[in-house]
Write a protein that holds these residues in place. Structure first.
Motif, PDB file in Angstrom:
ATOM      1  N   VAL A  13      -0.256   3.255  10.447  1.00 17.33           N
ATOM      2  CA  VAL A  13       0.925   2.543   9.936  1.00 17.33           C
ATOM      3  C   VAL A  13       1.651   3.052   8.959  1.00 17.33           C
ATOM      4  O   VAL A  13       1.022   1.883   8.089  1.00 17.33           O
ATOM      5  CB  VAL A  13       1.645   2.023  11.158  1.00 17.33           C
ATOM      6  N   ILE A  20      -0.597   0.317   6.543  1.00 18.65           N
ATOM      7  CA  ILE A  20      -0.630  -0.975   5.687  1.00 18.65           C
ATOM      8  C   ILE A  20      -1.968  -1.726   5.996  1.00 18.65           C
ATOM      9  O   ILE A  20      -2.971  -1.036   6.799  1.00 18.65           O
ATOM     10  CB  ILE A  20      -0.263  -1.443   7.376  1.00 18.65           C
ATOM     11  N   PHE A  39       6.835   0.113   9.306  1.00 21.98           N
ATOM     12  CA  PHE A  39       6.034  -0.519   9.679  1.00 21.98           C
ATOM     13  C   PHE A  39       7.173  -1.929   9.405  1.00 21.98           C
ATOM     14  O   PHE A  39       7.803  -2.470  10.003  1.00 21.98           O
ATOM     15  CB  PHE A  39       4.607  -1.302   8.789  1.00 21.98           C
ATOM     16  N   ALA A  93      10.687  -1.275  11.001  1.00 21.36           N
ATOM     17  CA  ALA A  93      10.264  -1.698  12.217  1.00 21.36           C
ATOM     18  C   ALA A  93      10.426  -3.131  12.373  1.00 21.36           C
ATOM     19  O   ALA A  93      11.406  -3.525  12.956  1.00 21.36           O
ATOM     20  CB  ALA A  93       8.815  -1.313  13.184  1.00 21.36           C
ATOM     21  N   ALA A  94      10.199  -3.956  10.807  1.00 21.12           N
ATOM     22  CA  ALA A  94      10.213  -5.149  10.662  1.00 21.12           C
ATOM     23  C   ALA A  94      12.218  -5.656  10.868  1.00 21.12           C
ATOM     24  O   ALA A  94      12.379  -6.677  11.682  1.00 21.12           O
ATOM     25  CB  ALA A  94       9.209  -5.812  10.136  1.00 21.12           C
TER      26      ALA A  94
END
Lengths: 484, 251
Positions: free
Chosen positions: B95, B142, B100, B103-104
Motif C-alpha cells: 500500500v 507504508i 493510503f 484513502a484516509a
C-alpha cells in the motif's frame, strides 16, 4: 425430464437469497437474479436421454453425440476424488442439477439488438462506467449460449475466428475436432468427464499465423437459474507466432441451493505463439466451481494464466501448462480469497516436457474468518531434460485466527541440469496494522480491504486496468461483509 | 479553539493497572511534553486515548471539546481530529503512502463526495515541500523497509495531510540519529499553529531542545507528579529520574 422446449421452466426467485445462512456476508448485495424465460430446458438429472436431448437441440454431428455419451460413461465410472480433496464434494446432488438451458436466441451482434432484460442484468452487475464502454467488445455468455457478441466482426478482419463452441462445431468442424479434447482428455478427471458429456457455450478462438490480436477478447459468464450447472467449454488455438489475450469475468446470482459450475478450458500455443488467459470471478457462496484449465505450449511459445478466485462454496482449479517444445514458457499468477463458508482449493501444474523450458508460479491466497485456502502445485521436470527452470512462490495472508491455509507443493525435479526455487510465506493482518490504519480514519472494513489489496498489489498490477479496478471492487465488497 | 481534556484516567492492560488517575488539559496552539522513565505509562496513555483495543479504560474520561470520545471507535476518534504519531509505525506491504493517505482523506469526506485527485496531489506535494521530502517517497509502501528516520518522517507527513486538532506524538525521537531528529523536529515545528494542540511523549530531554514545549509534565507510575514550563525539562535533565523518585513521588 422434459422433451418439450417450452415447459418445465423454473424461474429463480429473489426471496431464496435471503434464506442463505452463510454468516457474515451481505446476501442482498450480490442478488442479481430476476425472472427469465428459458426457451430450452433439459430438466433435472443426468441420463443418456439428457445428453441426446442436448445434442439434438444443438443439432450436433453424430461424432459429438458419441463423444458426449462416452464421456458420460467415464464420468460415472470415476469416483469422487475425495481421497485427496475435500469431502464437501459428496454434497453435490447430481440428480437435482439442470444440465442444459438456453435462451433460444441467436447471438446478437450489436448493443442495440441486445434485449433490455440482458442490459438490465449488466446494470445490476454494477459494471463500472469504464467497463461499460468495454462492453462494445464483450461476448457475454448468458446461461448456456452466448447472448451477445460483436467483437467477432472486428477481429474477423484479421482472420480470427471467435465463436461460441456450438457455432464453431457447426462452422469449423475440422479445425475444432483436430484440437478438441486433446489438451484435456475426457477422462482427465471426474469433472472434465462431466463437462465433456454436457458441455454447452464457451468460446472457440483461432488466431491465424503471425496475427497479434490488438485488444483483449472478453467473455462474461454468469449462472442464472436455480440448480443450474454451467458447463462451458472453451478452446483457444494460437497458430505460429500469433498472440492473444482472453479475459473472462464471472459473477453469479446468489441462490440458496448449491449450483455447480464445471468448465473445461483448453489452450494450444503453437510455435512462438503467446496466449494470456485472465479470469476474475466472483461466484455466489453456494457454487461448486470445479474447473479444469490447461494449455500446451509448443517451441518458444508462452502461456500465461492469470487467475483470480473470489467467492464460491468450493473452488478446485489448478491451471496448468504442458511445456512441450524447446524454450516454451509457462506462467500461473493466482489470487484466491476465501471468506466465511468458502474453500479455495487452487494451484498450478507445470509439466516440463522439453529442454530449456521455464515456468513460474506465483500464488497468493487470503483466508478470512472461517474461510479456507489450499494451494496445490505440481511441477514435473524429468531426468532426461536439460536447462529447465521453475520458480514457485506461495504467499498466504490470514485475516483472523480461525482461518486455515494449507500448502501442498509437489515438485518432482530429476537430473542436475535443471533448477527449481520454491518460496512460501504465511502472514497475518495484525491487530496493530488494523489499529494503525483505523487511527488514520479508516473503518475496520476499509483497513482490511486496504491490506488485502496491498497484499495482492504486485499481482493486480499485471491485470489490465479495468480488471484490476474490478478486482479491487470485489475485494472491497468481500471485506466489508467480513467485519463486525 | 479546541480542547482535549483527560480526566482522572485509569487504564489497564489485562488485569494490570498502568495509568492510575491522570488529569491533563491541552488546548489548541499549545505544545505539552510528558516526560518520564520507561514503563511509567506514557505510551499506554497515548494508545488508550486513541482507542487501542488492547487497553481498557477502567475509569475517568477523555473529552474532545466537551464530548466524551470513549464510546467512539478508533477511526471515529481519528476523524474527530485525533492523531497518534506511533513510536513503532506498522508496515502495510503493497500500500503506497499516496494511496493510503488518499484513502484516509477520502474517509473524512461525506457520503457521495468524491475526492478531487488533482487537488489532492497538489496538496500532498506542497506538504512534502514543506517537510523537505522527496516526491518519490510517496510511491513506497507504508513503512515497508523504511529506516527509523523514514518511518518518523512518514508519520509527520500523514499528520500534515490529515490536519488533526490534536496530535499525540509517542516517542517521536526514539531511534533517530541527530540529523534525522532535526529533520523531524523541523517538520513538527512547521506544523505548529494555533489550530493544533500537541502532546509529546518523550524519554529524553534532547527532543525538547528542538521542539520547545509550552508545558512539561513529569510522569511516574501512571500519574503526573510535577508540571511546569520548559525549564522543568532542563531541571529533570540535570537531576535525573532518581530525583523524581526521591523528591517528587509521595512516599
Amino acid at each position: 425430464m422434459s422433451q418439450s422446449p417450452t415447459t418445465d421452466t423454473l424461474p429463480p426467485t429473489a426471496g431464496d437469497a435471503a434464506a442463505n445462512a452463510v454468516q457474515g456476508i451481505d446476501q442482498a448485495a450480490g442478488n442479481f437474479s430476476y425472472k427469465m424465460d428459458y426457451a430450452f430446458d433439459a430438466g433435472t438429472g443426468l441420463t443418456e436421454d439428457t445428453i441426446r436431448y442436448i445434442s439434438s437441440v444443438k443439432k450436433e454431428a453424430p461424432w459429438i453425440l458419441e463423444f458426449r455419451l462416452n464421456a458420460l460413461k467415464q464420468f460415472r465410472a470415476k469416483p469422487m476424488p475425495t481421497h485427496w480433496a475435500t469431502k464437501d464434494l459428496e454434497n453435490i446432488n447430481f440428480d437435482k442439477i439442470r444440465y442444459y438451458l438456453a435462451q433460444g436466441q441467436k447471438p446478437k451482434r450489436t448493443w442495440d439488438e441486445v434485449p433490455d432484460d440482458i442490459k438490465k442484468t449488466f446494470e445490476r452487475l454494477g459494471i463500472p462506467e469504464q467497463e461499460r464502454k468495454f462492453l462494445a467488445g464483450v461476448e457475454a455468455q448468458f446461461d448456456s449460449e452466448a447472448a451477445y457478441s460483436n467483437v467477432k466482426d472486428l477481429v474477423a478482419k484479421q482472420g480470427v475466428i471467435f465463436l461460441n463452441s456450438s457455432e464453431a462445431l457447426r462452422e469449423h468442424p475440422d479445425l475444432f475436432r483436430k484440437f478438441f479434447g486433446k489438451v484435456i482428455p475426457t477422462g482427465d478427471n471426474k469433472f472434465s468427464a462431466l463437462n465433456s458429456a454436457v458441455f454447452s457455450g464457451g468460446s472457440f478462438i483461432y488466431v491465424p499465423k503471425g496475427v497479434k490480436v490488438s485488444h483483449p477478447l472478453q467473455a462474461y459468464f454468469r449462472i442464472n437459474a436455480e440448480n443450474f450447472g454451467q458447463f462451458e467449454r472453451t478452446l483457444i488455438i494460437a497458430d505460429e507466432g500469433a498472440e492473444l489475450t482472453y479475459m473472462e469475468g464471472c459473477t453469479a446470482p446468489k441462490f440458496s441451493t448449491s449450483t455447480l459450475h464445471s468448465a473445461v478450458v483448453e489452450l494450444v500455443a503453437l510455435k512462438g505463439a503467446k496466449i494470456q488467459y485472465i479470469t476474475v470471478q466472483n461466484w455466489a457462496n453456494n457454487v461448486f466451481n470445479l474447473v479444469t484449465k490447461r494449455g500446451v505450449a509448443h517451441e518458444e511459445a508462452e502461456i500465461k494464466w492469470i487467475d483470480c478466485n473470489i467467492g464460491s462454496r468450493l473452488t478446485m482449479k489448478y491451471p496448468g501448462v504442458v511445456l512441450k517444445g524447446r524454450k516454451a514458457r509457462g506462467e500461473v499468477i493466482s489470487i484466491a480469497l476465501a471468506n466465511d463458508g468458502q474453500h479455495q482449493d487452487t494451484g498450478a501444474k507445470m509439466i516440463h516436457a522439453a529442454d530449456e523450458t521455464t515456468s513460474n508460479i506465483v500464488a497468493k491466497s487470503i483466508s478470512v474468518g472461517q474461510g479456507r485456502s489450499t494451494y496445490r502445485g505440481v511441477v514435473h521436470i524429468p531426468k532426461h531434460l536439460k536447462g529447465c527452470k521453475n520458480n514457485t512462490e506461495c504467499d498466504a495472508l490470514l485475516i483472523n485466527t480461525n482461518s486455515r491455509t494449507d500448502t501442498y507443493p509437489a515438485i518432482t525435479v530429476r537430473g542436475d541440469a535443471n533448477s527449481v526455487q520454491h518460496e512460501a510465506s504465511v502472514s497475518k493482518v495484525s491487530e496493530e496494522q488494523i489499529f494503525y490504519m483505523q487511527q488514520r480514519g479508516l473503518t475496520e472494513g476499509q483497513a482490511m480491504s486496504l491490506s488485502v489489496n496491498g497484499f495482492v498489489n504486485d499481482l493486480a498490477t499485471q491485470f489490465p486496468m479495468e480488471y484490476s479496478v474490478e478486482l479491487k471492487r470485489l475485494i472491497d465488497l468481500e471485506m466489508e461483509g467480513s467485519v463486525g | 479553539m479546541s480542547q482535549l481534556d483527560i480526566k482522572d484516567l485509569h487504564v489497564s492492560i489485562g488485569e494490570k493497572a498502568i495509568v492510575k488517575g491522570l488529569t491533563l488539559t491541552v488546548r489548541s496552539g499549545e505544545v505539552h511534553a510528558i516526560m518520564g522513565p520507561n514503563g511509567t505509562g506514557k505510551s499506554t496513555l497515548a494508545k488508550a486515548v486513541a482507542g487501542h483495543p488492547s487497553y481498557t479504560i477502567t475509569s475517568g474520561d477523555v473529552l474532545l471539546d466537551g464530548r466524551s470520545i470513549l464510546v467512539m471507535e478508533p477511526d471515529e476518534r481519528a476523524r474527530a481530529g485525533l492523531f497518534l504519531a506511533f513510536q513503532y509505525p506498522s508496515e502495510i506491504p503493497g500500500v503506497s503512502i499516496a494511496n493510503f493517505l488518499r484513502a484516509a482523506v477520502q474517509a473524512r469526506m461525506g457520503e457521495g463526495e468524491e475526492l478531487d485527485a488533482a487537488a489532492y496531489y497538489k496538496r500532498l506535494y506542497s506538504k512534502m515541500d514543506l517537510l523537505k521530502m522527496d516526491r518519490k517517497f510517496t510511491s513506497r509502501a507504508i513503512n515497508d523497509g523504511f529506516s527509523g528516520g523514514e518511518k518518523k518522517r512518514c508519520e509527520i507527513l500523514q499528520m500534515a495531510m490529515l490536519e488533526p486538532k490534536f496530535a499525540l506524538m509517542d516517542e517521536t525521537d526514539s531511534g533517530l540519529d541527530i540529523d534525522a531528529l532535526r529533520i523531524v523536529a523541523d517538520g513538527v515545528n512547521a506544523l505548529r499553529s494555533t489550530n493544533l494542540g500537541v502532546l509529546m511523549i518523550t524519554h529524553y530531554q534532547r527532543l525538547l531542545g528542538y521542539i520547545v514545549p509550552d508545558h512539561v509534565h513529569v510522569m511516574w507510575d501512571g500519574r503526573i507528579v510535577k508540571s511546569g514550563d520548559k525549564s522543568l525539562a532542563l531541571e529533570l535533565e540535570a537531576k535525573g529520574y532518581d530525583w523524581v523518585k526521591t523528591e517528587l513521588v509521595p512516599a
